[in-house]
Design a protein around this motif. Sequence first.
Motif, PDB file in Angstrom:
ATOM      1  N   VAL A   1      -6.999   3.038   3.804  1.00 33.06           N
ATOM      2  CA  VAL A   1      -7.163   4.256   3.330  1.00 33.06           C
ATOM      3  C   VAL A   1      -6.273   4.686   2.206  1.00 33.06           C
ATOM      4  CG1 VAL A   1      -7.182   6.665   3.957  1.00 33.06           C
ATOM      5  CG2 VAL A   1      -8.116   5.022   5.703  1.00 33.06           C
ATOM      6  N   LYS A   2      -4.902   4.238   2.344  1.00 33.72           N
ATOM      7  CA  LYS A   2      -3.928   4.677   1.218  1.00 33.72           C
ATOM      8  C   LYS A   2      -4.380   4.020  -0.169  1.00 33.72           C
ATOM      9  CE  LYS A   2       0.151   5.876   3.790  1.00 33.72           C
ATOM     10  NZ  LYS A   2       1.684   5.769   4.231  1.00 33.72           N
ATOM     11  N   ILE A   3      -4.763   2.784   0.295  1.00 34.41           N
ATOM     12  CA  ILE A   3      -5.141   1.848  -1.014  1.00 34.41           C
ATOM     13  C   ILE A   3      -6.450   2.436  -1.743  1.00 34.41           C
ATOM     14  CG2 ILE A   3      -6.447  -0.451  -1.762  1.00 34.41           C
ATOM     15  CD1 ILE A   3      -4.616  -1.686   0.211  1.00 34.41           C
ATOM     16  N   ASN A   4      -7.335   2.952  -0.937  1.00 36.65           N
ATOM     17  CA  ASN A   4      -8.514   3.802  -1.509  1.00 36.65           C
ATOM     18  C   ASN A   4      -8.296   5.073  -2.148  1.00 36.65           C
ATOM     19  OD1 ASN A   4     -11.358   3.993  -1.770  1.00 36.65           O
ATOM     20  ND2 ASN A   4     -11.185   5.574  -0.213  1.00 36.65           N
ATOM     21  N   VAL A   5      -7.157   5.920  -1.666  1.00 37.46           N
ATOM     22  CA  VAL A   5      -6.845   7.160  -2.274  1.00 37.46           C
ATOM     23  C   VAL A   5      -6.108   6.652  -3.335  1.00 37.46           C
ATOM     24  CG1 VAL A   5      -5.358   9.101  -2.021  1.00 37.46           C
ATOM     25  CG2 VAL A   5      -6.786   8.359  -0.210  1.00 37.46           C
ATOM     26  N   SER A   6      -5.133   5.699  -3.495  1.00 37.95           N
ATOM     27  CA  SER A   6      -4.384   5.436  -4.748  1.00 37.95           C
ATOM     28  C   SER A   6      -5.230   4.892  -5.892  1.00 37.95           C
ATOM     29  CB  SER A   6      -3.467   4.195  -4.246  1.00 37.95           C
ATOM     30  OG  SER A   6      -2.521   4.506  -3.308  1.00 37.95           O
ATOM     31  N   VAL A   7      -6.284   4.096  -5.679  1.00 34.41           N
ATOM     32  CA  VAL A   7      -6.957   3.651  -6.441  1.00 34.41           C
ATOM     33  C   VAL A   7      -7.950   4.795  -7.177  1.00 34.41           C
ATOM     34  CG1 VAL A   7      -9.301   2.172  -6.993  1.00 34.41           C
ATOM     35  CG2 VAL A   7      -7.299   1.344  -5.695  1.00 34.41           C
TER      36      VAL A   7
ATOM     37  N   ALA B   1       0.771  -1.152   0.242  1.00 32.45           N
ATOM     38  CA  ALA B   1      -0.108  -0.031  -0.002  1.00 32.45           C
ATOM     39  C   ALA B   1       1.089   1.287  -0.023  1.00 32.45           C
ATOM     40  CB  ALA B   1      -0.986  -0.142   1.332  1.00 32.45           C
ATOM     41  N   ASN B   2       1.804   1.013   0.825  1.00 30.25           N
ATOM     42  CA  ASN B   2       2.829   2.470   0.910  1.00 30.25           C
ATOM     43  C   ASN B   2       3.493   2.560  -0.553  1.00 30.25           C
ATOM     44  OD1 ASN B   2       2.256   2.731   3.479  1.00 30.25           O
ATOM     45  ND2 ASN B   2       3.963   2.023   4.284  1.00 30.25           N
ATOM     46  N   GLN B   3       4.016   1.668  -1.164  1.00 37.36           N
ATOM     47  CA  GLN B   3       4.647   1.500  -2.235  1.00 37.36           C
ATOM     48  C   GLN B   3       3.764   2.083  -3.577  1.00 37.36           C
ATOM     49  OE1 GLN B   3       6.198  -2.145  -4.096  1.00 37.36           O
ATOM     50  NE2 GLN B   3       7.780  -1.163  -4.892  1.00 37.36           N
ATOM     51  N   ALA B   4       2.540   1.693  -3.488  1.00 38.11           N
ATOM     52  CA  ALA B   4       1.434   1.885  -4.495  1.00 38.11           C
ATOM     53  C   ALA B   4       1.185   3.347  -4.395  1.00 38.11           C
ATOM     54  CB  ALA B   4       0.128   1.219  -4.532  1.00 38.11           C
ATOM     55  N   TYR B   5       1.045   3.998  -3.187  1.00 41.59           N
ATOM     56  CA  TYR B   5       0.769   5.438  -2.750  1.00 41.59           C
ATOM     57  C   TYR B   5       1.764   6.250  -3.266  1.00 41.59           C
ATOM     58  CZ  TYR B   5      -0.787   9.148   0.254  1.00 41.59           C
ATOM     59  OH  TYR B   5      -1.239  10.525   0.801  1.00 41.59           O
ATOM     60  N   ALA B   6       3.032   5.829  -3.093  1.00 41.02           N
ATOM     61  CA  ALA B   6       4.293   6.749  -3.388  1.00 41.02           C
ATOM     62  C   ALA B   6       4.312   6.545  -5.091  1.00 41.02           C
ATOM     63  CB  ALA B   6       5.576   6.299  -2.827  1.00 41.02           C
ATOM     64  N   ASN B   7       4.031   5.528  -5.681  1.00 42.11           N
ATOM     65  CA  ASN B   7       4.147   5.503  -6.925  1.00 42.11           C
ATOM     66  C   ASN B   7       3.194   6.077  -7.536  1.00 42.11           C
ATOM     67  OD1 ASN B   7       6.199   3.609  -6.781  1.00 42.11           O
ATOM     68  ND2 ASN B   7       5.399   1.897  -7.268  1.00 42.11           N
ATOM     69  N   VAL B   8       1.691   6.154  -7.245  1.00 45.42           N
ATOM     70  CA  VAL B   8       0.943   7.068  -7.751  1.00 45.42           C
ATOM     71  C   VAL B   8       1.015   8.532  -7.643  1.00 45.42           C
ATOM     72  CG1 VAL B   8      -1.483   7.682  -7.608  1.00 45.42           C
ATOM     73  CG2 VAL B   8      -0.986   5.290  -7.540  1.00 45.42           C
ATOM     74  N   THR B   9       1.412   8.879  -6.580  1.00 47.84           N
ATOM     75  CA  THR B   9       2.021  10.418  -6.373  1.00 47.84           C
ATOM     76  C   THR B   9       3.046  10.891  -7.232  1.00 47.84           C
ATOM     77  OG1 THR B   9       1.318  10.247  -3.908  1.00 47.84           O
ATOM     78  CG2 THR B   9       2.663  11.944  -4.594  1.00 47.84           C
ATOM     79  N   ALA B  10       3.913  10.045  -7.528  1.00 50.77           N
ATOM     80  CA  ALA B  10       5.177  10.089  -8.123  1.00 50.77           C
ATOM     81  C   ALA B  10       4.776  10.295  -9.682  1.00 50.77           C
ATOM     82  CB  ALA B  10       6.267   9.258  -8.070  1.00 50.77           C
ATOM     83  N   ALA B  11       3.891   9.215 -10.055  1.00 49.39           N
ATOM     84  CA  ALA B  11       3.795   9.163 -11.566  1.00 49.39           C
ATOM     85  C   ALA B  11       2.858  10.463 -12.162  1.00 49.39           C
ATOM     86  CB  ALA B  11       2.810   7.895 -11.878  1.00 49.39           C
ATOM     87  N   CYS B  12       1.842  11.039 -11.007  1.00 45.91           N
ATOM     88  CA  CYS B  12       0.928  11.873 -11.271  1.00 45.91           C
ATOM     89  C   CYS B  12       1.770  13.411 -11.393  1.00 45.91           C
ATOM     90  CB  CYS B  12      -0.197  12.134 -10.225  1.00 45.91           C
ATOM     91  SG  CYS B  12      -1.465  10.970 -10.674  1.00 45.91           S
ATOM     92  N   VAL B  13       2.628  13.462 -10.503  1.00 43.11           N
ATOM     93  CA  VAL B  13       3.426  14.808 -10.618  1.00 43.11           C
ATOM     94  C   VAL B  13       4.456  14.728 -11.768  1.00 43.11           C
ATOM     95  CG1 VAL B  13       5.552  15.779  -9.072  1.00 43.11           C
ATOM     96  CG2 VAL B  13       3.720  14.727  -7.899  1.00 43.11           C
TER      97      VAL B  13
END
Length: 372
Positions: free
Chosen positions: A348-354, A82-94
């Motif tokens: 919560v992080k999973i929900n935000v990432s998705v 979950a932490n990795q996905a959340y960080a990856n999603v943030t980085a990709a969008c930025v």
Amino acid sequence: MTALHRLRLHVFAFVVALLTGLACDISLPTTIPTSIDGAAKSVACPEWGSGNVIGASFTGDAALNAQIAAFVQASMDIERVANQAYANVTAACVKMGKDLGVSAAELQGSAADSASAPCNAVAAKIDAIVKANAAIKVSYQPPRCQMDANFKASCDAECGLEVDPGKVVAECEPAKLSGYCQGTCTGQCEGTCTGECQGECSAKDAQGRCVGECKGTCSGSCDATCHAKCDGTWKAPRCDVEVEQSKVKADCAANCEASAKFRASCQPPKLDVTTSAQAEAMTKLVATLKANLPALIQAQLRLSKQLAGDIKVVIDSGAKLKGQLSGAGSKAVACVTAAVGAMAQASVKINVSVKASASVSGKAGASASGGA
């Protein structure tokens, strides 16, 4: 009272509240809790963050000990992903936002949610570019993942499940049998097929042999799961229809399977982006989608579809364990409550990432190849 003592009380109160909430089936928080970091969980449970807690000692009851270990391990594995996905999603969008000229202010997330703001800004920018130029077609092949079969076998053993590979192979219908093949796979191969491929092969060597992914039947070595037939020895064979286990062992094994899936090795989504427009804005959009959208699609599909059932299994098992800890000792209670707290944060992080990933892929019109 020292700062450390206050931290311990704060952590304990928070995770007990989470356990109570899960047991009563109430809603989890909608913002990401920041009060329980890795250090705090390690204070509550020294095994937390060790990487592998299977076989660790939490209580004197062997069956309960195995359940606790499997639940804590699954919670750790889910939190990590979950932490990795959340960080990856943030980085990709930025990255996408910068490529497309989105302002720095719009790409700035908050301490409570670093992903939603930049992803929503990128989604809006993509929508504007497509509307001002021409249609864009984005198709993908979903990520393909192979669970860690070796981990699952060792974890199942700690649960008290007797795994007899020969019995699994003998009693399972050939069409429902899969696993690692120590020999020659003469069925479907989920990974790289080295040999003859009856179907489409993604790569071949100078002799014309398949050395890539085989969409069909592989007659040769397979570096991942081989299905249906192995000319050799099956390693960690698995049958789609499994024998019923006792409820306690089944709960323990379900957490083992969740961990094995979250430890899976994955082939990332394969993306195809096409457009007839030649405008500079569209050229930049195509380039940044090819570079960054696969990370968003992987997070979106893995967490919302491929692993959603396993996440629920682990959350439910944590709620059940709450009622089984009487007399188990303070260490067992501390580790279970720390794991439940981690699952709440991860959920919560999973929900935000998705949701953040879907906002971007939706505006790009991304769809699975073949409509899958």
